[in-house]
Structure formats: structure tokens, C-alpha cells
Scaffold this motif. Structure first.
Motif, short mmCIF file in Angstrom:
data_model
loop_
_atom_site.label_atom_id
_atom_site.label_comp_id
_atom_site.label_asym_id
_atom_site.label_seq_id
_atom_site.Cartn_x
_atom_site.Cartn_y
_atom_site.Cartn_z
N PRO A 27 23.48 -37.89 12.94
CA PRO A 27 22.39 -37.29 13.68
C PRO A 27 21.29 -36.79 12.74
N ALA A 28 20.07 -36.82 13.22
CA ALA A 28 18.92 -36.48 12.37
C ALA A 28 19.04 -35.08 11.80
N HIS A 29 19.56 -34.12 12.60
CA HIS A 29 19.60 -32.75 12.11
C HIS A 29 20.62 -32.57 11.00
N GLU A 30 21.48 -33.57 10.80
CA GLU A 30 22.48 -33.44 9.73
C GLU A 30 22.07 -34.21 8.48
N LEU A 31 20.90 -34.82 8.52
CA LEU A 31 20.44 -35.53 7.33
C LEU A 31 20.13 -34.52 6.22
N THR A 32 20.31 -34.96 5.00
CA THR A 32 20.13 -34.03 3.89
C THR A 32 19.03 -34.50 2.97
N MET A 33 18.66 -33.68 2.06
CA MET A 33 17.56 -33.98 1.16
C MET A 33 18.10 -34.36 -0.22
N PRO A 34 17.34 -35.18 -0.95
CA PRO A 34 17.76 -35.54 -2.31
C PRO A 34 18.01 -34.28 -3.14
N GLY A 35 19.01 -34.36 -4.00
CA GLY A 35 19.26 -33.23 -4.90
C GLY A 35 20.46 -32.42 -4.50
N ASP A 36 20.86 -32.47 -3.22
CA ASP A 36 22.04 -31.69 -2.87
C ASP A 36 23.29 -32.57 -2.90
N LYS B 18 25.69 -33.06 -0.78
CA LYS B 18 25.99 -33.87 0.38
C LYS B 18 25.15 -35.16 0.38
N PHE B 19 23.88 -35.01 0.02
CA PHE B 19 23.00 -36.17 -0.04
C PHE B 19 23.53 -37.18 -1.05
N GLU B 20 23.93 -36.66 -2.21
CA GLU B 20 24.42 -37.54 -3.27
C GLU B 20 25.68 -38.27 -2.82
N PHE B 21 26.58 -37.52 -2.19
CA PHE B 21 27.84 -38.12 -1.74
C PHE B 21 27.56 -39.23 -0.73
N GLU B 22 26.66 -38.95 0.19
CA GLU B 22 26.39 -39.92 1.25
C GLU B 22 25.68 -41.15 0.72
N ASN B 23 24.98 -41.01 -0.37
CA ASN B 23 24.26 -42.15 -0.93
C ASN B 23 25.03 -42.88 -2.02
N MET C 93 20.85 -56.35 14.06
CA MET C 93 20.69 -55.43 12.91
C MET C 93 21.84 -54.41 12.90
N GLY C 94 22.45 -54.22 11.77
CA GLY C 94 23.58 -53.30 11.70
C GLY C 94 23.13 -51.85 11.67
N LEU C 95 24.09 -50.99 11.78
CA LEU C 95 23.78 -49.56 11.75
C LEU C 95 23.35 -49.14 10.36
N GLY C 96 22.30 -48.36 10.27
CA GLY C 96 21.87 -47.81 8.98
C GLY C 96 22.43 -46.41 8.83
N TRP C 97 22.24 -45.82 7.68
CA TRP C 97 22.78 -44.48 7.46
C TRP C 97 22.17 -43.45 8.38
N THR C 98 20.86 -43.61 8.64
CA THR C 98 20.21 -42.62 9.51
C THR C 98 20.71 -42.75 10.94
N GLN C 99 21.20 -43.93 11.29
CA GLN C 99 21.69 -44.09 12.65
C GLN C 99 23.13 -43.59 12.79
N LEU C 100 23.86 -43.61 11.70
CA LEU C 100 25.25 -43.16 11.76
C LEU C 100 25.34 -41.65 11.90
#
Lengths: 184, 252
Positions: free
Chosen positions: A10-19, A21-26, A1-8
Motif C-alpha cells: 500500500p502507498a502509505h507503507e512505502l518508504t524513502m531511500p536511506g532507511d 526498510k527501504f533498503e531491505f525492500e530494494n 504486466m506483472g505486479l511492481g513493488w509499489t503495487q504489492l
């Protein structure tokens, strides 16, 4: 199984929909693989291709406010990459690199290879122009109009180049005359 | 649509970019022409095989993504692109140096402009609105004023009096935070203000700048000479402030 976005990331740097950074990463980061494939075609070396993709994504991040939602983010990223590549070449006074296989399209002795390897080798023997349009159209899924805009050439040129590229690829596959696995 | 047309638009058909009408024509032709249908299928198979082959050798992008993420999280000065060349860096450095060198000049120019506008405002306040009663009018009061404010300058009043004008009054006023002697000269019905102060040699010298204060219908011209500097203010189009400033520069 390849790396997913959450694995790339760290959890504390994950962002929420609407911001932003979240949009850019998705919206933007999922095209990193395609950018790297195209950068490899343009640069020829993995390290330089990775640097180019890195600068492309950082430039996109800095200018993400200029990206219009709902438009083709992949095409926007590829334009940035292409522009950065041109700038680098102009700065270094370089001409586009011509891979060795284009100067002397050699044919190695028949060997046992898979159909995929056969295709990879045939593709590698195409001219840079033909590889570029095939990669953009077939692998990256860009339309003729988008490719014309990216390469700054008329749509008719892209269409004829695509037709010739497919013909050349077919010819390269036939000329290779490999001994496929399981054919003996 | 015939076989030649199909061949021409095939790239658009494969990328799904044909318009509805062209697509219908194409599909109709492909149902009727086995040769073209075979060509389309062959291209589709070729594309699929190529796609598989290229995607199979796609390199891992996780290293690049990690670097991008680190740079995104870095302070702004570390996010400056690595691709900036030495040439560009030199240009940027030169611009910064020029800006730093010219900053004092810009500051002085701005201070001069502020002072000129403040003087125009003061002229309007003193002569039109008549807000200040503390003027020196008589020859004795003026002589005492000159002695107090310009003790080292003999015959200064004569030197600063414009041709054909006579001194009406003088007072000490605060213009943009600096004390000036405000001389009012009259030529017929026209009043000319000369704001003057002594300065150490080589400092805060006003250039021969000329500004219009549209709000009050006034114009202002700066002047300076050895140890003195100031501005001339008068009604726009009536008082030749620029010429008077020029004369003062020569006379002082």
C-alpha cells in the motif's frame, strides 16, 4: 504486466531511500522469486516452499543489520534459506526428499510439446544434486565459488557436478524423443 | 591450454569466474579449436534454454511477499518464527521458569553483596576517616546499647567477641538502608568490625559469602544464625574475617 513493488505494498507503507526498510525492500525482496524456486526444489511442495521463503525473508529482516552492504545479498539470502531448511529437516528427523521421478525415471508416450516443456520435463528427470547445481548456476546466476559455499562442498565437486549435470540434461533431452509442435 | 583443460574449467568460464590470464588462454584455444568452441556454444545454448524453461514456470511470489510484509508490520511477539519447534519452545519455557524461580535468590545474593560492600565502606569511613563521633565506649554505655538493641540476647557481646580481641566501641549505623550495630574489636593493631542486627527467623540470612573490597584493601565475610545476621569486615590479609564469621555462626 506483472505486479511492481509499489503495487504489492500500500502507498502509505512505502518508504524513502536511506532507511532500513527501504533498503531491505530494494535489496532483499527482489530475490523472493529465486528463493521460492530454490525452496520448491528443496521442499517439493508449494505450501512448504512458501513457508520456508517467508521465514527466510523474516529472518533476513530481523538480521538485516548483519548484512554487509556491497556484498552479495542474494547469496546471503540463499544461505539463510538453506540453513533454515537443514534445521527443519533435522528437527523433523527427515532425510532429503527424493522426488518420485528420480526413483523411476519414466518416459511417457511421444506427444506434442513445446521445446520449453521438453526442457522442463528433461530437467525434472535429473537427480536432485544435478537439478540443484544447474538451478543455482544457470537460473540464479551463482558462481562456482558461491555454490560451493552454499552447499558446503569443494569447488571441484561443484565443477564436476555441473559438467555431469549438463551431460545428463542433454541425455535426458535426447532420450525423451518428443514429437515437437510443428514438426509433423 | 589444451582440450582437457578447457573441459575442466568450462564451468568457471561459463560463470565468468576465470582469472584474466586463464581467460586469455581459454579464448586463444577456442579460436583455434573448433571442437571445444562447439562444446562451449552447446553448453551456452543448453543453459539459455534451461533458464527460459525454469523461469517460465516460476510460481507467483506475491502471496509470500504479502505475508512477509504483514509479519514485518506486526508487533514483535507475533514475529516469532513459525519454525520454532515444540522442543525449542519447551526449552525456552524451562529457562524462563528457572529464571523466575532463581530470581529471589539472585536478588538476595545481590542485596547481600551490596550490604557487604556498604559495610566495608562504613568500616573505612568509621575507622580510617573517623567521620562519626557518636560511639559508645564505656562499659556502661555499651551495656545500655546492648539492652536497647538486643534485649532478648543475653551474653551476646561475649559471644561475638573474636578470640583474643577486645571491644573498642559500638554505634548504631545505617548500612545500605538497614540499621546495624557496628562493633569494633581490637586485636593488637588490627581492628575488626562486626555489623550485626536481629532478624525474624528464616529471613534475610546471609550466607557464608566472602568478598574482597580491593578499593579499600578490606575483606568481608557474611554470617547468620538463629535470629541474628551480619558481616565481619577487616583489613585484607590481616583480619581472618572468614574464620571469625565461621566462629560467630557457631557461637550465636
Amino acid at each position: 504486466m506483472g505486479l511492481g513493488w509499489t503495487q504489492l505494498f500500500p502507498a502509505h507503507e512505502l518508504t524513502m531511500p536511506g532507511d532500513r526498510k527501504f533498503e531491505f525492500e530494494n535489496v532483499a525482496l527482489p530475490h523472493a522469486a529465486g528463493l521460492l524456486r530454490y525452496a520448491l526444489h528443496l521442499e517439493g511442495q508449494k505450501a512448504r516452499a512458501e513457508d520456508l521463503v517467508q521465514e527466510t525473508l523474516l529472518s533476513a529482516w530481523r538480521n538485516f543489520h548483519q548484512f554487509e552492504r556491497g556484498t552479495n545479498c542474494k547469496a546471503w539470502l540463499f544461505r539463510i534459506l538453506k540453513n533454515l531448511h537443514y534445521k527443519q529437516m533435522r528437527r523433523n528427523g527427515q532425510q532429503p526428499e527424493v522426488p518420485l521421478e528420480e526413483q523411476a525415471p519414466g518416459f511417457s508416450a511421444p506427444e506434442r510439446i513445446s521445446a520449453t516443456q521438453e526442457m522442463q520435463e528433461a530437467f525434472a528427470r535429473l537427480t536432485s544434486e544435478h537439478k540443484e547445481v544447474l538451478q543455482l548456476a544457470v537460473v540464479e546466476g551463482f558462481g562456482v565459488r558461491e555454490i560451493a559455499e552454499l552447499l558446503q562442498v569443494p569447488q571441484g565437486t561443484v565443477m564436476s557436478r555441473l559438467s555431469r549435470a549438463r551431460t545428463s540434461l542433454r541425455a535426458a533431452l535426447q532420450a525423451r524423443a518428443p514429437v515437437r509442435e510443428g514438426s509433423l | 591450454m589444451n582440450c582437457n583443460t578447457v573441459h575442466d574449467v568450462l564451468p568457471l568460464y561459463l560463470s565468468g569466474e576465470l582469472r584474466a590470464e586463464e581467460l586469455a588462454d581459454m579464448q586463444l584455444h577456442l579460436r583455434e579449436c573448433q571442437r571445444c568452441a562447439a562444446e562451449v556454444n552447446a553448453d551456452r545454448e543448453l543453459d539459455e534454454a534451461l533458464r527460459t524453461a525454469i523461469l517460465e514456470e516460476t510460481p507467483d511470489v506475491s502471496a509470500v511477499l504479502h505475508r512477509v510484509h504483514e509479519r514485518k508490520a506486526a508487533p514483535w511477539w507475533k514475529q516469532v518464527p513459525h519454525l520454532v519447534s515444540a522442543h525449542m519452545a519447551a526449552v525456552v519455557a524451562a529457562i524462563i521458569v528457572i529464571a523466575l524461580i532463581s530470581l529471589p535468590g539472585v536478588y538476595v545474593h545481590r542485596a547481600q553483596r551490596n550490604m557487604a560492600l556498604a559495610a566495608a565502606s562504613d568500616h573505612y569511613s568509621d575507622l580510617v576517616l573517623l567521620r562519626h563521633p557518636d560511639w559508645e565506649h564505656t562499659p556502661e554505655e555499651v551495656a545500655r546499647f546492648m539492652q536497647q538493641q538486643f534485649p532478648q540476647k543475653q551474653n551476646l557481646l561475649h559471644a561475638i567477641t573474636p578470640d583474643g580481641a577486645s571491644l573498642e566501641k559500638v554505634r548504631l549505623c545505617n548500612v545500605d538502608g538497614t540499621l546495624y550495630a557496628h562493633f569494633v574489636f581490637r586485636t593488637g593493631t588490627a581492628e575488626t568490625s562486626v555489623f550485626l542486627r536481629a532478624i525474624p527467623e528464616g529471613r534475610d540470612r546471609y550466607q557464608a559469602a566472602h568478598l574482597s573490597d580491593g578499593e579499600h584493601g578490606l575483606e568481608v565475610a557474611g554470617f547468620s544464625s538463629s535470629g541474628l545476621t551480619g558481616v565481619v569486615v577487616g583489613q585484607q590479609g590481616v583480619v581472618p574475617t572468614r574464620e571469625i564469621a565461621g566462629q560467630l555462626t557457631k557461637a550465636l
